[in-house]
Design an enzyme around this catalytic site. Structure first.
Site, PDB file in Angstrom:
ATOM      1  N   THR A 158      -8.954  -9.637 -11.248  1.00 16.90           N
ATOM      2  CA  THR A 158      -7.968  -9.116 -10.597  1.00 16.90           C
ATOM      3  C   THR A 158      -8.534  -7.497 -10.600  1.00 16.90           C
ATOM      4  OG1 THR A 158      -6.594  -8.892 -12.256  1.00 16.90           O
ATOM      5  CG2 THR A 158      -6.086 -10.600 -10.699  1.00 16.90           C
ATOM      6  N   GLY A 183      -5.234   0.386  -9.387  1.00 18.66           N
ATOM      7  CA  GLY A 183      -4.939  -0.125  -7.770  1.00 18.66           C
ATOM      8  C   GLY A 183      -5.374   1.003  -6.867  1.00 18.66           C
ATOM      9  N   GLU A 184      -5.324   2.273  -7.093  1.00 19.26           N
ATOM     10  CA  GLU A 184      -5.542   3.213  -6.308  1.00 19.26           C
ATOM     11  C   GLU A 184      -6.910   4.075  -6.328  1.00 19.26           C
ATOM     12  OE1 GLU A 184      -1.597   4.791  -7.228  1.00 19.26           O
ATOM     13  OE2 GLU A 184      -1.530   4.923  -4.976  1.00 19.26           O
ATOM     14  N   ILE A 238       2.578  -7.311  -6.165  1.00 19.08           N
ATOM     15  CA  ILE A 238       2.448  -6.943  -4.843  1.00 19.08           C
ATOM     16  C   ILE A 238       1.157  -7.418  -4.287  1.00 19.08           C
ATOM     17  CG2 ILE A 238       4.055  -4.984  -4.645  1.00 19.08           C
ATOM     18  CD1 ILE A 238       1.423  -2.999  -5.277  1.00 19.08           C
ATOM     19  N   PHE A 279       0.798  -1.273  -0.002  1.00 19.33           N
ATOM     20  CA  PHE A 279       0.170   0.048  -0.071  1.00 19.33           C
ATOM     21  C   PHE A 279       0.714   1.433  -0.053  1.00 19.33           C
ATOM     22  CE2 PHE A 279      -2.414  -3.185   2.434  1.00 19.33           C
ATOM     23  CZ  PHE A 279      -3.299  -3.621   1.395  1.00 19.33           C
ATOM     24  N   ASN A 282      -7.639  -7.834 -16.623  1.00 15.55           N
ATOM     25  CA  ASN A 282      -8.355  -8.913 -16.082  1.00 15.55           C
ATOM     26  C   ASN A 282      -9.474  -8.530 -15.145  1.00 15.55           C
ATOM     27  OD1 ASN A 282      -8.395 -10.936 -13.994  1.00 15.55           O
ATOM     28  ND2 ASN A 282      -6.607 -11.913 -14.386  1.00 15.55           N
ATOM     29  N   GLN A 295      -9.327  -5.208  -7.246  1.00 16.29           N
ATOM     30  CA  GLN A 295      -8.569  -4.090  -6.694  1.00 16.29           C
ATOM     31  C   GLN A 295      -9.556  -2.909  -6.232  1.00 16.29           C
ATOM     32  OE1 GLN A 295      -5.377  -3.003  -6.362  1.00 16.29           O
ATOM     33  NE2 GLN A 295      -5.371  -5.312  -6.098  1.00 16.29           N
TER      34      GLN A 295
END
Ligand code: MOS
Length: 741
Positions: free
Chosen positions: A628, A698-699, A465, A239, A625, A632
């Site tokens: 995934t 991711g964020e 990660i 993170f 994907n 996220q």
């Protein structure tokens, strides 16, 4: 290539590293137990400001198994790194471990015991006697501003004349928001296992960036980077806390060299609140003004965040404010203030996560003030181009994201009056907020080999990660070569592979995949040269006449030969390709967009607040994907609920020591706190950004979520909570509020 039907790009391919993780074969930093391994354990300061006046190791040295005890007067001398992001040798805490006797924060390394076992090292560490001369510690943001004032930050922006436009406007909002320190709390502890061999360093480190770690260590030990290998094949999440090398990794490598044997050090959970970064505390003043039609005419976002005495870390809370809304008069400014805490660092969606709590709360307050539905207010004010850069967005579907999420959520059923939606004992609140994150892309190298046994191999010195990077790299190789996923091996997390990006900023996907695809195409070109060579299976043919089909090459007559047969016929072990791709251009403003809709339920009788339902629509370009990517966003939403309702590292205001630095008292959402989460992935390829059209995911999901919760809480309770987290004391009428950190 990515447009062919039934593309593996976009498919919900299961994680290829799943079996290794589930079976325990996955190798984390502290799983490495080389022969003759010694174990380090830290002695950590118990004051936040002052110096070590005396340090006695006599008793500790007599403890069983102790090999050596390091501290300021007994530690190898090291060198500095310029700590440059551009040079790829950044560290966040630039002070070298044990460099002086000063103590800058509670939980700082003041000694390091090395013993034959972990338990012996820990037992001896507790016998090291440290006497301190303590100074008055600066414990929080308000104390910092009073004691130290503020220092100018970076990432500021100014256009038009925000002050004049505010003064003459029809409706104004002037509100201050606060967010506390949050701690990353990855499941895997920070850990390093290091050894030296003839002056070459090998280190397994829980790192989100093996290349930058190698380069930083190269500076710190003054040896060439090719003599250092950093391994991080698996990370138990980070993170942001594992982006840059922290003192424990430097110290582990240093004492390993000194002792001539491998050393392993695991940072205890308590010190993961102190010496490996955190999201800093912020205070943000928002001033907004609208005209008679509810259009924004002035926007000011002024932010102060806490930083350490050794380093300036700027939390760029106004990074999204610059460009999310159309507004001719706008100011964004960032300042820092020094406090006695360790150096902060990026935590998932740095800047944007606390920044959008403030901005999207203030936008909601303004929508209320002008009497326009919060969704409509946003639709009326969203920017059509990036006014801060004077550039068009490469691809922006925030209007569609907002409308689709609103529809799925059932926003039309919302009754605007506060507290008006009741179900039994509960009051239902609906709230929403925009989310936003910059799309970033770095330079990258990658290598792909197609082998004579019919398999493919891809490598890049980036990391997985926990996000699925192994899997999407395999998807890209399969997409280009037609080789099935189960015959593709992907190797990441080793600095000796071709240079790849830090796994951060949500840029790993957009950065890595084009390099992987380029390398795979170059391997295919090599394959075609072998096939058309004098002893090749298509001898005499032109490479242009061959097409890739089903894991082999085919000519115009329909003759098809597998890659394995082509290589074996030519007696080649493999066909290999490498590629280098560049970072993003500046032709467009590249950003990702979305909207969160949140339902909360407030039971005033027993003072219970729950997030019951979240609908998020996310526009991140192409989804590589499905599984995934969705994962996220779901994870980020849960983290956003933690930010909204629970998470805060509290410091004793008398001495600046953290008081809830463990999993028992640092409250994060658990399964019982999970709402229904419905994620809509818009999936519009952003082909100006890269060949896959992917911007990274991711964020963005954590941005705006806490504001959507706060806005829903306001709708349910009428209370506008401007300070996170939204704990129950802040909602109860007759209870004194907890004192803020
Ligand atoms: Mo992310 S905070 O860039 O790991």
């Amino acid at each position: 290539m990515s447009d062919k039907p039934q593309s593996i790009i976009g498919a919900g391919v299961a994680r290829i590293d799943g079996p290794d993780k589930l079976s325990g074969r996955a190798n984390y930093a502290a799983d490495n137990l080389p022969p003759n391994l010694a174990y380090g354990y830290g002695v950590f300061s118990t004051i936040a400001s002052g110096k070590v006046s005396q340090l006695s190791v006599d008793e500790a040295r007599k403890m069983p198994g102790v090999i050596d005890i390091f501290h300021h007067s007994h530690f190898p001398s090291l060198y500095r790194t310029p700590s440059s992001f551009a040079q790829g040798n950044k560290v966040e805490e630039t002070r070298l471990p044990f460099e002086d006797e000063r103590v800058y924060y509670d939980g700082q390394f003041v000694a390091l015991v090395v013993a034959d076992t972990f338990e012996n090292a820990r037992a001896a560490a507790r016998r090291v006697k440290v006497t301190y001369a303590a100074d008055k510690a600066v414990a929080n943001l308000d104390q910092g501003v009073e004691a130290n004032g503020t220092q100018a930050g970076s990432g500021n922006h100014d256009r038009g004349d925000a002050a004049s436009a505010f003064d003459g406007a029809a409706t104004t909002i002037d509100a201050t928001y606060r967010t506390p320190v949050e701690t990353h709390n990855p499941m895997e502890m920070h850990a390093s296992t290091a050894w030296w061999d003839n002056g070459d360093l090998t280190i397994f480190d829980a790192s989100q960036g093996v290349v930058v770690a190698r380069n930083a260590l190269s500076k710190i030990f003054a040896i060439p980077p090719e003599r250092i290998t950093v391994h991080a094949p698996y990370i138990g999440s980070g993170f942001g806390s594992k982006l840059w090398t922290w003192p424990h990794a430097i110290a582990t490598a240093a004492v390993s060299r000194e002792l001539g044997r491998p050393v392993q050090l695991v940072v205890p959970r308590q010190q993961m609140f102190t010496t490996t970064g955190h999201r800093p505390e912020t205070r943000q003043r928002l001033r907004l003004a609208t005209d008679d039609n509810g259009k924004l005419v002035s926007l000011r976002h002024e932010s102060i965040n806490t930083t350490s005495y050794t380093d300036q870390y700027v939390e760029t809370c106004g990074s999204v404010t610059k460009s999310l809304y159309r507004c001719p008069n706008l100011t964004v400014s960032h300042e820092t203030t020094q406090v006695n805490r360790g150096t902060p660092t990026s935590m998932r969606a740095p800047g944007a996560a606390p920044g959008l709590f403030a901005l999207e709360s203030a936008i909601d307050e303004m929508a209320d003030a002008v009497g326009i539905d919060p969704v409509q207010f946003r639709l009326d004010n969203y920017a059509e181009r990036d006014e801060s850069k004077d550039l068009p967005f490469s691809s922006n579907h925030i209007v569609e994201a907002t409308k689709r999420a609103a529809e799925r959520f059932g926003w039309a059923d919302r009754k605007p009056e506060v507290g008006s939606m009741k179900e039994g004992r509960e009051i239902v609140g609906y709230g929403m907020a925009a989310c936003n994150w910059e799309a970033l892309k770095m330079a990258c190298d990658a290598r792909v080999s197609i082998r004579a046994d019919g398999t493919a191999f891809a490598s890049c010195a980036t990391q997985d990660i926990g996000t699925g990077t192994y899997t999407i790299v395999a998807q890209a190789v399969s997409d280009v070569t037609g080789i099935p996923i189960d015959r593709i091996t992907v190797k990441l997390g080793d600095s000796s592979y071709p240079d790849g990006p830090v796994s951060g900023g949500s840029w790993a996907t957009a950065t890595t995949l084009p390099a992987i695809a380029g390398a795979a195409r170059n391997a295919l070109d090599e394959m075609k040269r072998y096939a058309t060579g004098s002893n090749g299976v298509f001898a005499g043919a032109s490479s242009d006449d061959l097409e890739v089909a089903d894991g082999g090459l085919r000519n115009a007559d329909g003759k098809q030969v597998s890659f394995a047969d082509i290589l074996q016929a030519g007696r080649y072990g493999s066909a290999d390709g490498e590629a280098h791709t560049e970072g993003a251009d500046s032709k467009y403003s590249y950003r990702s967009f979305g909207a969160h809709f949140v339902e909360v339920r407030w039971d005033p009788g027993i003072s219970r607040l729950r997030v019951a339902r979240v609908v998020s629509a996310i526009d991140v370009g192409r989804v590589i994907n499905e599984t995934t990517a969705r994962n996220q966003v779901e994870g980020a939403v849960v983290m956003g609920i933690g930010m909204g309702l629970f998470e805060a590292t509290e410091y004793d205001e008398r001495n600046a020591r953290p008081v809830n630095n463990d999993y028992a008292e640092y409250v994060v959402p658990v399964h019982a706190d999970q709402p229904e989460i419905d994620v809509i992935l818009l999936d519009y390829p952003d082909l100006a950004f890269n060949e896959y059209g992917a911007r990274g995911i991711g964020e963005i999901g954590v941005t705006g979520l806490a504001a959507a919760v706060a806005n829903a809480v306001h709708h349910a309770t009428g209370k506008r909570i401007r300070e996170l987290p939204i704990t129950l004391d802040k909602l109860m009428d007759d209870v004194p509020q907890a004192r803020s950190a």
